[in-house]
Design a protein around this motif. Structure first.
Motif, PDB file in Angstrom:
ATOM      1  N   GLU A 113       3.454   1.605  32.731  1.00  9.26           N
ATOM      2  CA  GLU A 113       2.695   2.776  33.165  1.00  9.26           C
ATOM      3  C   GLU A 113       1.245   2.673  32.700  1.00  9.26           C
ATOM      4  O   GLU A 113       0.909   1.842  31.859  1.00  9.26           O
ATOM      5  CB  GLU A 113       3.305   4.054  32.588  1.00  9.26           C
ATOM      6  CG  GLU A 113       4.738   4.314  32.983  1.00  9.26           C
ATOM      7  CD  GLU A 113       5.296   5.548  32.288  1.00  9.26           C
ATOM      8  OE1 GLU A 113       4.533   6.491  32.020  1.00  9.26           O
ATOM      9  OE2 GLU A 113       6.502   5.557  32.003  1.00  9.26           O
ATOM     10  N   VAL A 114       0.415   3.576  33.228  1.00 11.45           N
ATOM     11  CA  VAL A 114      -0.955   3.676  32.729  1.00 11.45           C
ATOM     12  C   VAL A 114      -0.878   4.032  31.244  1.00 11.45           C
ATOM     13  O   VAL A 114      -0.087   4.886  30.845  1.00 11.45           O
ATOM     14  CB  VAL A 114      -1.744   4.768  33.497  1.00 11.45           C
ATOM     15  CG1 VAL A 114      -3.100   5.002  32.863  1.00 11.45           C
ATOM     16  CG2 VAL A 114      -1.893   4.375  34.954  1.00 11.45           C
ATOM     17  N   GLY A 115      -1.659   3.379  30.440  1.00 16.86           N
ATOM     18  CA  GLY A 115      -1.656   3.663  29.008  1.00 16.86           C
ATOM     19  C   GLY A 115      -0.577   2.935  28.229  1.00 16.86           C
ATOM     20  O   GLY A 115      -0.310   3.280  27.075  1.00 16.86           O
ATOM     21  N   GLU A 116       0.044   1.908  28.820  1.00 10.60           N
ATOM     22  CA  GLU A 116       1.046   1.128  28.085  1.00 10.60           C
ATOM     23  C   GLU A 116       0.434   0.659  26.768  1.00 10.60           C
ATOM     24  O   GLU A 116      -0.704   0.193  26.728  1.00 10.60           O
ATOM     25  CB  GLU A 116       1.488  -0.084  28.911  1.00 10.60           C
ATOM     26  CG  GLU A 116       2.499  -0.938  28.197  1.00 10.60           C
ATOM     27  CD  GLU A 116       2.992  -2.100  29.035  1.00 10.60           C
ATOM     28  OE1 GLU A 116       3.039  -3.222  28.501  1.00 10.60           O
ATOM     29  OE2 GLU A 116       3.333  -1.890  30.221  1.00 10.60           O
ATOM     30  N   GLN A 117       1.190   0.809  25.693  1.00  9.12           N
ATOM     31  CA  GLN A 117       0.653   0.498  24.366  1.00  9.12           C
ATOM     32  C   GLN A 117       1.752   0.099  23.398  1.00  9.12           C
ATOM     33  O   GLN A 117       2.891   0.533  23.523  1.00  9.12           O
ATOM     34  CB  GLN A 117      -0.091   1.716  23.812  1.00  9.12           C
ATOM     35  CG  GLN A 117       0.793   2.922  23.659  1.00  9.12           C
ATOM     36  CD  GLN A 117       0.017   4.201  23.447  1.00  9.12           C
ATOM     37  OE1 GLN A 117      -0.120   4.641  22.307  1.00  9.12           O
ATOM     38  NE2 GLN A 117      -0.467   4.788  24.520  1.00  9.12           N
ATOM     39  N   ALA A 118       1.376  -0.697  22.429  1.00  9.78           N
ATOM     40  CA  ALA A 118       2.244  -0.991  21.294  1.00  9.78           C
ATOM     41  C   ALA A 118       1.974   0.098  20.262  1.00  9.78           C
ATOM     42  O   ALA A 118       0.830   0.499  20.052  1.00  9.78           O
ATOM     43  CB  ALA A 118       1.907  -2.365  20.723  1.00  9.78           C
ATOM     44  N   THR A 119       3.033   0.603  19.636  1.00  9.82           N
ATOM     45  CA  THR A 119       2.849   1.677  18.667  1.00  9.82           C
ATOM     46  C   THR A 119       3.899   1.595  17.571  1.00  9.82           C
ATOM     47  O   THR A 119       4.966   1.004  17.760  1.00  9.82           O
ATOM     48  CB  THR A 119       2.893   3.064  19.348  1.00  9.82           C
ATOM     49  OG1 THR A 119       2.566   4.074  18.391  1.00  9.82           O
ATOM     50  CG2 THR A 119       4.252   3.357  19.942  1.00  9.82           C
ATOM     51  N   MET A 120       3.590   2.178  16.443  1.00  8.17           N
ATOM     52  CA  MET A 120       4.538   2.333  15.342  1.00  8.17           C
ATOM     53  C   MET A 120       4.061   3.502  14.489  1.00  8.17           C
ATOM     54  O   MET A 120       2.863   3.776  14.410  1.00  8.17           O
ATOM     55  CB  MET A 120       4.629   1.063  14.498  1.00  8.17           C
ATOM     56  CG  MET A 120       3.352   0.699  13.766  1.00  8.17           C
ATOM     57  SD  MET A 120       3.520  -0.796  12.779  1.00  8.17           S
ATOM     58  CE  MET A 120       2.330  -1.856  13.595  1.00  8.17           C
ATOM     59  N   PHE A 121       4.995   4.199  13.893  1.00  9.23           N
ATOM     60  CA  PHE A 121       4.696   5.311  12.990  1.00  9.23           C
ATOM     61  C   PHE A 121       5.413   5.069  11.675  1.00  9.23           C
ATOM     62  O   PHE A 121       6.568   4.629  11.655  1.00  9.23           O
ATOM     63  CB  PHE A 121       5.194   6.646  13.567  1.00  9.23           C
ATOM     64  CG  PHE A 121       4.349   7.203  14.659  1.00  9.23           C
ATOM     65  CD1 PHE A 121       3.411   8.196  14.391  1.00  9.23           C
ATOM     66  CD2 PHE A 121       4.485   6.749  15.956  1.00  9.23           C
ATOM     67  CE1 PHE A 121       2.636   8.726  15.411  1.00  9.23           C
ATOM     68  CE2 PHE A 121       3.716   7.272  16.985  1.00  9.23           C
ATOM     69  CZ  PHE A 121       2.785   8.266  16.711  1.00  9.23           C
ATOM     70  N   PHE A 122       4.746   5.390  10.586  1.00 10.27           N
ATOM     71  CA  PHE A 122       5.328   5.266   9.258  1.00 10.27           C
ATOM     72  C   PHE A 122       4.642   6.265   8.343  1.00 10.27           C
ATOM     73  O   PHE A 122       3.622   6.859   8.714  1.00 10.27           O
ATOM     74  CB  PHE A 122       5.200   3.827   8.718  1.00 10.27           C
ATOM     75  CG  PHE A 122       3.807   3.272   8.803  1.00 10.27           C
ATOM     76  CD1 PHE A 122       2.943   3.329   7.717  1.00 10.27           C
ATOM     77  CD2 PHE A 122       3.337   2.689   9.978  1.00 10.27           C
ATOM     78  CE1 PHE A 122       1.654   2.822   7.788  1.00 10.27           C
ATOM     79  CE2 PHE A 122       2.053   2.172  10.063  1.00 10.27           C
ATOM     80  CZ  PHE A 122       1.213   2.242   8.961  1.00 10.27           C
ATOM     81  N   LEU A 123       5.200   6.471   7.161  1.00  4.55           N
ATOM     82  CA  LEU A 123       4.656   7.423   6.196  1.00  4.55           C
ATOM     83  C   LEU A 123       4.061   6.691   5.008  1.00  4.55           C
ATOM     84  O   LEU A 123       4.583   5.660   4.581  1.00  4.55           O
ATOM     85  CB  LEU A 123       5.754   8.373   5.695  1.00  4.55           C
ATOM     86  CG  LEU A 123       6.516   9.168   6.749  1.00  4.55           C
ATOM     87  CD1 LEU A 123       7.596  10.027   6.077  1.00  4.55           C
ATOM     88  CD2 LEU A 123       5.590  10.013   7.591  1.00  4.55           C
ATOM     89  N   ASP A 124       2.996   7.253   4.458  1.00  3.48           N
ATOM     90  CA  ASP A 124       2.480   6.733   3.199  1.00  3.48           C
ATOM     91  C   ASP A 124       3.336   7.315   2.068  1.00  3.48           C
ATOM     92  O   ASP A 124       4.231   8.133   2.320  1.00  3.48           O
ATOM     93  CB  ASP A 124       0.974   7.001   3.059  1.00  3.48           C
ATOM     94  CG  ASP A 124       0.607   8.441   2.720  1.00  3.48           C
ATOM     95  OD1 ASP A 124       1.496   9.297   2.503  1.00  3.48           O
ATOM     96  OD2 ASP A 124      -0.603   8.732   2.679  1.00  3.48           O
TER      97      ASP A 124
END
Length: 144
Positions: A113-124
């Motif tokens: 899709e438009v805006g295809e991206q690699a991403t990850m979320f984590f906490l400090d």
């Protein structure tokens, strides 16, 4: 011939941490953010060219609440950086090797899709949510 890339001014973000030593270890050592000025109450870091400041404020730490994005519960309050794909993969590998628990595992979002991206979320260590992302085509960063 394409136009030269825009030079963006660095942003500044201050955020709470419960312990400066753990912030120094996480941002400075694990993420590789060079340390700038500091005091007994705060530490400046160079976060991919931007100034972030960890302020000792234990009662203000953590994230609260999520929003549904592409089938995931994304922490509403978070910050991060847009990296090259190579730097994003290196960060994912470094975080995995360090045993960091991901809120959202590294993956490709909006595939095809438009805006295809690699991403990850984590906490400090203080519970602040971070997102690192990358685009194969950086021109799609703000695409609709």
């Amino acid at each position: 011939m394409s136009a030269p890339a825009a030079v963006l001014p660095p942003f500044h973000l201050a955020f709470p941490v419960h312990n400066l030593a753990s912030a120094r270890e996480f941002y400075g050592e694990l993420l590789g953010c060079p340390e700038g000025r500091s005091s007994d109450a705060w530490i400046d870091f160079n976060f991919y060219g931007h100034q972030i400041v960890a302020h000792l404020a234990p009662d203000e730490c953590g994230h609260h609440g999520t929003s549904a994005v592409d089938g995931h519960a994304v922490p509403v309050r978070h910050f991060g950086a847009v990296l090259s794909m190579e730097a994003w993969q290196a960060a994912a590998d470094r975080l995995r090797a360090a045993g960091v628990e991901f809120v959202i595992e590294p993956h490709i979002r909006f595939k095809g899709e438009v805006g295809e991206q690699a991403t990850m979320f984590f906490l400090d260590p203080s519970g602040n949510a971070l997102e690192l992302k990358a685009f194969a085509d950086m021109s799609s960063l703000f695409a609709k």
